[in-house]
Design a protein around this motif. Structure first.
Motif, PDB file in Angstrom:
ATOM      1  N   VAL A 112      35.638  26.800  29.308  1.00 16.37           N
ATOM      2  CA  VAL A 112      34.667  26.974  30.390  1.00 16.37           C
ATOM      3  C   VAL A 112      33.264  26.902  29.792  1.00 16.37           C
ATOM      4  O   VAL A 112      32.925  27.663  28.879  1.00 16.37           O
ATOM      5  CB  VAL A 112      34.871  28.330  31.109  1.00 16.37           C
ATOM      6  N   THR A 113      32.451  25.988  30.275  1.00 17.25           N
ATOM      7  CA  THR A 113      31.098  25.824  29.746  1.00 17.25           C
ATOM      8  C   THR A 113      30.061  26.629  30.523  1.00 17.25           C
ATOM      9  O   THR A 113      28.990  26.915  29.994  1.00 17.25           O
ATOM     10  CB  THR A 113      30.683  24.343  29.781  1.00 17.25           C
ATOM     11  N   ASP A 114      30.381  26.969  31.754  1.00 17.47           N
ATOM     12  CA  ASP A 114      29.421  27.650  32.624  1.00 17.47           C
ATOM     13  C   ASP A 114      29.238  29.100  32.155  1.00 17.47           C
ATOM     14  O   ASP A 114      30.141  29.933  32.295  1.00 17.47           O
ATOM     15  CB  ASP A 114      29.920  27.619  34.064  1.00 17.47           C
ATOM     16  N   ARG A 115      28.068  29.392  31.610  1.00 16.83           N
ATOM     17  CA  ARG A 115      27.792  30.723  31.081  1.00 16.83           C
ATOM     18  C   ARG A 115      27.885  31.786  32.171  1.00 16.83           C
ATOM     19  O   ARG A 115      28.422  32.876  31.952  1.00 16.83           O
ATOM     20  CB  ARG A 115      26.393  30.726  30.456  1.00 16.83           C
ATOM     21  N   ALA A 116      27.377  31.462  33.355  1.00 17.10           N
ATOM     22  CA  ALA A 116      27.426  32.422  34.463  1.00 17.10           C
ATOM     23  C   ALA A 116      28.866  32.735  34.842  1.00 17.10           C
ATOM     24  O   ALA A 116      29.203  33.883  35.168  1.00 17.10           O
ATOM     25  CB  ALA A 116      26.659  31.872  35.662  1.00 17.10           C
ATOM     26  N   ALA A 117      29.749  31.728  34.786  1.00 16.98           N
ATOM     27  CA  ALA A 117      31.153  31.946  35.132  1.00 16.98           C
ATOM     28  C   ALA A 117      31.832  32.860  34.110  1.00 16.98           C
ATOM     29  O   ALA A 117      32.669  33.692  34.471  1.00 16.98           O
ATOM     30  CB  ALA A 117      31.885  30.607  35.212  1.00 16.98           C
ATOM     31  N   ILE A 118      31.466  32.709  32.839  1.00 13.55           N
ATOM     32  CA  ILE A 118      32.048  33.565  31.800  1.00 13.55           C
ATOM     33  C   ILE A 118      31.618  35.010  32.004  1.00 13.55           C
ATOM     34  O   ILE A 118      32.429  35.947  31.921  1.00 13.55           O
ATOM     35  CB  ILE A 118      31.640  33.056  30.408  1.00 13.55           C
ATOM     36  N   LEU A 119      30.337  35.221  32.265  1.00 14.15           N
ATOM     37  CA  LEU A 119      29.861  36.585  32.494  1.00 14.15           C
ATOM     38  C   LEU A 119      30.494  37.185  33.740  1.00 14.15           C
ATOM     39  O   LEU A 119      30.831  38.383  33.770  1.00 14.15           O
ATOM     40  CB  LEU A 119      28.332  36.591  32.607  1.00 14.15           C
ATOM     41  N   GLU A 120      30.683  36.383  34.760  1.00 13.09           N
ATOM     42  CA  GLU A 120      31.330  36.873  35.971  1.00 13.09           C
ATOM     43  C   GLU A 120      32.769  37.272  35.677  1.00 13.09           C
ATOM     44  O   GLU A 120      33.278  38.268  36.207  1.00 13.09           O
ATOM     45  CB  GLU A 120      31.279  35.811  37.067  1.00 13.09           C
ATOM     46  N   GLU A 121      33.449  36.499  34.837  1.00  9.12           N
ATOM     47  CA  GLU A 121      34.810  36.844  34.432  1.00  9.12           C
ATOM     48  C   GLU A 121      34.848  38.225  33.781  1.00  9.12           C
ATOM     49  O   GLU A 121      35.713  39.056  34.085  1.00  9.12           O
ATOM     50  CB  GLU A 121      35.326  35.787  33.442  1.00  9.12           C
ATOM     51  N   LEU A 122      33.914  38.484  32.879  1.00  5.26           N
ATOM     52  CA  LEU A 122      33.888  39.758  32.166  1.00  5.26           C
ATOM     53  C   LEU A 122      33.511  40.908  33.090  1.00  5.26           C
ATOM     54  O   LEU A 122      34.057  42.014  32.967  1.00  5.26           O
ATOM     55  CB  LEU A 122      32.913  39.668  31.002  1.00  5.26           C
ATOM     56  N   ARG A 123      32.601  40.668  34.010  1.00  5.77           N
ATOM     57  CA  ARG A 123      32.201  41.729  34.933  1.00  5.77           C
ATOM     58  C   ARG A 123      33.313  42.072  35.926  1.00  5.77           C
ATOM     59  O   ARG A 123      33.393  43.205  36.409  1.00  5.77           O
ATOM     60  CB  ARG A 123      30.950  41.296  35.703  1.00  5.77           C
ATOM     61  N   SER A 124      34.177  41.108  36.200  1.00  3.56           N
ATOM     62  CA  SER A 124      35.248  41.331  37.172  1.00  3.56           C
ATOM     63  C   SER A 124      36.481  41.959  36.541  1.00  3.56           C
ATOM     64  O   SER A 124      37.274  42.608  37.245  1.00  3.56           O
ATOM     65  CB  SER A 124      35.646  39.999  37.834  1.00  3.56           C
ATOM     66  N   ALA A 125      36.671  41.761  35.238  1.00  6.54           N
ATOM     67  CA  ALA A 125      37.884  42.245  34.581  1.00  6.54           C
ATOM     68  C   ALA A 125      37.814  43.742  34.316  1.00  6.54           C
ATOM     69  O   ALA A 125      36.744  44.304  34.101  1.00  6.54           O
ATOM     70  CB  ALA A 125      38.102  41.492  33.274  1.00  6.54           C
ATOM     71  N   HIS A 126      38.988  44.368  34.304  1.00  5.78           N
ATOM     72  CA  HIS A 126      39.072  45.796  33.987  1.00  5.78           C
ATOM     73  C   HIS A 126      39.157  46.041  32.482  1.00  5.78           C
ATOM     74  O   HIS A 126      38.685  47.072  32.002  1.00  5.78           O
ATOM     75  CB  HIS A 126      40.304  46.417  34.645  1.00  5.78           C
ATOM     76  N   VAL A 127      39.786  45.115  31.743  1.00  7.54           N
ATOM     77  CA  VAL A 127      40.016  45.306  30.308  1.00  7.54           C
ATOM     78  C   VAL A 127      39.885  43.958  29.599  1.00  7.54           C
ATOM     79  O   VAL A 127      40.413  42.944  30.080  1.00  7.54           O
ATOM     80  CB  VAL A 127      41.423  45.893  30.034  1.00  7.54           C
ATOM     81  N   PHE A 128      39.201  43.967  28.462  1.00  5.93           N
ATOM     82  CA  PHE A 128      39.137  42.801  27.588  1.00  5.93           C
ATOM     83  C   PHE A 128      40.185  43.003  26.498  1.00  5.93           C
ATOM     84  O   PHE A 128      39.996  43.785  25.578  1.00  5.93           O
ATOM     85  CB  PHE A 128      37.741  42.666  26.980  1.00  5.93           C
TER      86      PHE A 128
END
Length: 413
Positions: free
Chosen positions: A297-313
């Motif tokens: 995934v190249t979209d930086r905003a999409a990556i940050l959204e993924e992390l903000r939405s997840a409960h656990v990394f």
């Protein structure tokens, strides 16, 4: 040659490759461009040596021309890419002469190292030492140890190469670090490995590209705290699907969670050599409806959204490195859960924004994640703690800190 007192030029070596576009212009990785912009805030002039790849640019590389106006103080100096022994030996003498000339132009010197053949950062370090010039050495992972641990992975040629190179690589690392006037080691992992070999001062530094606006905002944090209390447990990972990242361990933890009856959804964002095996394991376990692998995934905003939405990394890193994805997760209020080592332990030491288990203990990691799935109040507290652990990390702060360290220590030599 001793630089003039008013010379405020910084000379860097960065191993991130440059590429040529169809129009002949240079292309650079987008985060590397951000780093150059931040270096230029602290020095009147920045000269950056980078290897020039003959291959087409991968996704995520952008034209340098797009940075017109923001990199006016920066000059790129492409060096030959020479990772094969024959290429390196052929290019060594002329490139070393060129590096020596660039060292003569600059007052401040900082070189990234890592590898063996084609490691122009190491060549620059030896050249500076021979010229009587103080320099800083920087690295973000214990490259020789990463190679050593790959002895059992991949095709036979790669295994043979690892067997032949990891020891001389370690000797080269120690030789350059021992001659440096300053060691800049990204994260506790590399600091603990390399600082004992430094003859001068060493510092733990970080190399991240999170702007203050990239951190989760208070309103989104409040929503996430509530969201963490119900629904399927959302797990994520962002990074390469390479053996050093433990992708098959990651899948096994999910298999164990499914066997334990945990309701979860998991996503791995990234491509790599292990991705086909991961997909096969997911299919064999019947987890296609719960585990997604969107790829790179190249979209930086999409990556940050993924992390903000997840409960656990969830992570299963198997080698001594300091991956930036853990800091990005914490800044997004995403608690980390994975294998313990000096780097993640240091990141969450202040507030406890995660859970760690001994390296390779897949059953223990699955147990800890299952506990979080069943104790949503604890998970919500970890979300808040993760945000607190990630708060100090911004690109502006870490680059300013590294610049101050270089000025302080190299200026005193």
């Amino acid at each position: 040659m001793t630089p003039a007192p008013d010379n405020d030029t910084l000379l860097l070596y960065a191993p991130v490759p440059l590429h040529r576009g169809a129009d002949g212009g240079l292309l650079i990785e987008s985060q590397a461009m951000n780093g150059l912009r931040l270096w230029a805030r602290s020095f009147s002039r920045v000269v950056v040596m980078m290897p020039l790849s003959p291959d087409p640019a991968p996704r995520g590389w952008v034209p340098v021309a797009e940075a017109a106006g923001t990199l006016d103080q920066v000059r790129l100096e492409p060096l030959p890419m020479a990772y094969r022994p024959d290429q390196f030996l052929r290019q060594l003498a002329p490139t070393r002469q060129r590096i020596r000339a660039l060292i003569g132009e600059a007052r401040w010197l900082s070189f990234a190292i890592g590898g063996l053949f084609g490691d122009w950062g190491a060549v620059a370090g030896f050249a500076a030492h021979g010229m009587g010039r103080p320099f800083a050495v920087w690295t973000d992972r214990v490259e020789s140890e990463v190679v050593r641990r790959s002895l059992g992975d991949g095709p036979w040629r790669a295994r043979l190469r690892a067997r032949l190179t990891h020891r001389p690589m370690a000797r080269l690392e120690r030789a350059v670090i021992g001659r440096a006037s300053l060691g800049l080691f990204h994260g506790r992992e590399t600091y603990d490995a390399y600082a004992p070999f430094a003859s001068g001062p060493s510092e733990i530094v970080h190399d991240i590209h999170l702007a203050p606006a990239d951190h989760i905002d208070p309103a989104r944090l409040s929503t996430k705290l509530d969201d963490a209390r119900h629904g399927p447990l959302r797990l994520t990972y962002v990074g390469r699907a390479d053996p050093m990242k433990g992708p098959l361990d990651w899948i096994e933890v999910l298999e164990r969670l499914a066997a334990m009856g945990v309701d979860f959804r998991a996503r791995w964002l990234g491509d790599g050599s292990e991705r086909p095996q991961m997909l096969a394991r997911i299919a064999a376990a019947g987890l296609q409806d719960r585990v997604e692998m969107p790829g790179f995934v190249t979209d930086r905003a999409a990556i940050l959204e993924e992390l903000r939405s997840a409960h656990v990394f969830q992570f299963c890193h198997l080698t001594p490195e300091s991956p930036r994805c853990l800091i990005e997760a914490l800044a997004s209020a995403c608690p980390i859960a994975g294998y313990a080592s000096a780097y993640p332990e240091d990141l969450i030491a202040a507030h406890g924004g995660g859970v760690l288990v001994p390296m390779g203990e897949k059953a223990a990691l699955a147990h800890e994640i299952a506990v979080l799935a069943g104790d949503r109040e604890r998970l919500s507290r970890l979300v808040a703690n993760a945000r607190a652990d990630g708060a100090p990390f911004t690109d502006e702060h870490v680059f300013a800190h590294r610049s101050e360290v270089i000025r302080h220590h190299l200026g005193a030599v």
